[in-house]
Design an enzyme around this catalytic site. Structure first.
Site, short mmCIF file in Angstrom:
data_model
loop_
_atom_site.label_atom_id
_atom_site.label_comp_id
_atom_site.label_asym_id
_atom_site.label_seq_id
_atom_site.Cartn_x
_atom_site.Cartn_y
_atom_site.Cartn_z
N ASN A 96 7.55 7.07 5.28
CA ASN A 96 7.90 7.09 6.70
C ASN A 96 6.93 7.93 7.53
OD1 ASN A 96 8.93 9.33 5.28
ND2 ASN A 96 10.44 9.77 6.87
N ASP A 306 16.23 15.36 -0.47
CA ASP A 306 16.07 14.44 0.67
C ASP A 306 15.49 15.19 1.87
OD1 ASP A 306 16.08 11.86 1.68
OD2 ASP A 306 18.07 12.08 2.58
#
Length: 417
Positions: A96, A306
């Site tokens: 991303n 994460d």
């Protein structure tokens, strides 16, 4: 790099020294000798810490780094420093960035930029071009350039046929496919878990069924196609049950859970603190209990931070407009140790390496030194001083954590806190 580690207890179920308290001599990045009462030799750095434990280097299966494109959030250089200081010798980096990592050239760029550090980057290539879930990206070419898996970070594969084709195609080179567990039409514009808390505070909810329905779909496709599938960051009790059933059927399926989904429930959003706005959202205590049971019985393979650094403009806004994500790498070990034993914690922090990189090593004489040094003793309250990332969107501020990381040895380098 030459060092002598004194009186370290090894936690490594694959090692013949598991549970033993020993000295470890490292010469030029390799473990040369494991024994008792070893003497310090010329040119060696002495590593001697209280209540010292050593394990294989930890691996984080979901980390976001802004570079290229979002260097104001995090750079590769500082991201690898954060990983090393947090005990991770390897991190799987999400695609991303800007541009999205969807070509072999993108993978090569990230790999080259990460050379020369103690911690290593293992790039995840986008599964689809620009992560738009329309056409498959250059999967084989990216794998040849170093991509260890393929997935669109926090973006669901909306077209089930695309997942079918991806699972069939990647079998030719043993590729690992990631599928984010969310059915977008059911999730809609939700900002947190749908339930009592979302109703009380007036925020739009993401139903738990949005996750389990997508996972059920993916598992049906996997049963039809074969292949290797990983479900990142599950968050519901139903998801644990579905994956447990699939494993019992012999499907090649793995999954992870984010540390904050184990540590917090949706009640943390009562104060509208955007640091707790994460995806998948924080769920109920029933879900948390099922997730913890899942990591203890092996249904859930790994715990990830994460870790998702976001600049202040993305977080210090109205809750509805804030981006999803928190930084958590610095707190992952300490938070996990409050929930499970040290043996289980290390297992959950090292399992990802074999699944993603297919490396299978142990702490033995003659092997490369890829080690994490830590203690399980003591406790701390996570504060702003503990944040090493460029971005400061940490949901763990004020949390009481257990143990601490001393450092890592990897790639012939030593990093100590």
């Amino acid at each position: 790099m030459n060092a002598l580690i004194k009186a370290a207890t090894i936690i490594d179920s694959k090692s013949s020294y598991h549970g033993s308290t020993v000295d470890i001599r490292i010469k030029y990045g390799k473990i040369r000798l494991i024994g008792q009462n070893l003497s310090l030799e010329k040119g060696e750095q002495l590593i001697e810490k209280e209540h010292l434990f050593v394990s294989q280097g930890w691996f984080d299966s979901s980390v976001s780094i802004g570079q290229p494109g979002y260097e104001e959030r995090e750079t590769i250089e500082n991201g690898l420093r954060v990983a090393a200081k947090s005990g991770f010798t390897g991190i799987a980096v999400n695609p991303n960035t800007y541009p999205i990592l969807d070509t072999s050239a993108d993978i090569t760029f990230v790999s080259k930029m990460s050379e020369g550090y103690a911690a290593s980057i293992f790039p995840i290539g986008a599964l689809t071009r620009k992560s738009e879930s329309v056409d498959l990206a250059e999967l084989y070419d990216m794998q040849q350039s170093g991509a260890v898996a393929f997935g669109d970070y926090q973006r669901a594969i909306t077209n089930p046929n695309l997942l079918k084709i991806a699972l069939q195609y990647t079998q030719g080179f043993n590729g690992l496919v990631l599928s984010f567990p969310q059915e977008n039409k059911i999730a809609g514009p939700g900002k947190m878990n749908e339930g009592i808390v979302s109703t009380r505070i007036g925020l739009k909810g993401i139903p738990a069924i949005a996750e389990s329905l997508q996972i059920a779909r993916d598992l049906h496709i996997l049963a039809y196609t074969g292949g290797r599938l990983h479900i990142p960051t599950i968050s519901t009790a139903a998801s644990v049950a579905l994956i447990k059933e699939a494993k019992n059927k012999g499907l090649d399926i793995s999954c992870s859970v984010a540390i904050h989904n184990l540590f917090y429930t949706d009640s943390a959003l009562e104060e509208f603190n955007t640091n707790f706005k994460v995806l998948p959202p924080l769920r109920t205590q029933e879900d948390v209990d099922a997730l913890i049971a899942g990591i203890k019985d092996g249904t859930i393979d790994m715990v990830t931070s994460d870790h998702n650094p976001l600049d202040i403009e993305r977080k210090h806004v109205e809750f509805d407009n804030a981006a999803f994500g928190t930084i958590a790498q610095e707190a992952t070990f300490g938070a996990l140790l409050t929930l499970v034993s040290e043996k289980k914690a290390i297992q959950l922090l090292t399992n990802g390496r074999e699944r993603f990189t297919q490396e299978n090593s142990s702490i033995e004489e003659g092997t490369e030194a890829n080690l994490t040094l830590f203690t399980t003793k003591g406790s701390t309250v996570f504060s702003e001083e503990n944040i090493l990332s460029k971005s400061k969107n940490a949901c763990f501020l004020g949390a009481k954590l257990k143990g601490s990381v001393y450092g890592i040895i990897a790639n012939q380098k030593l990093v100590l806190n």
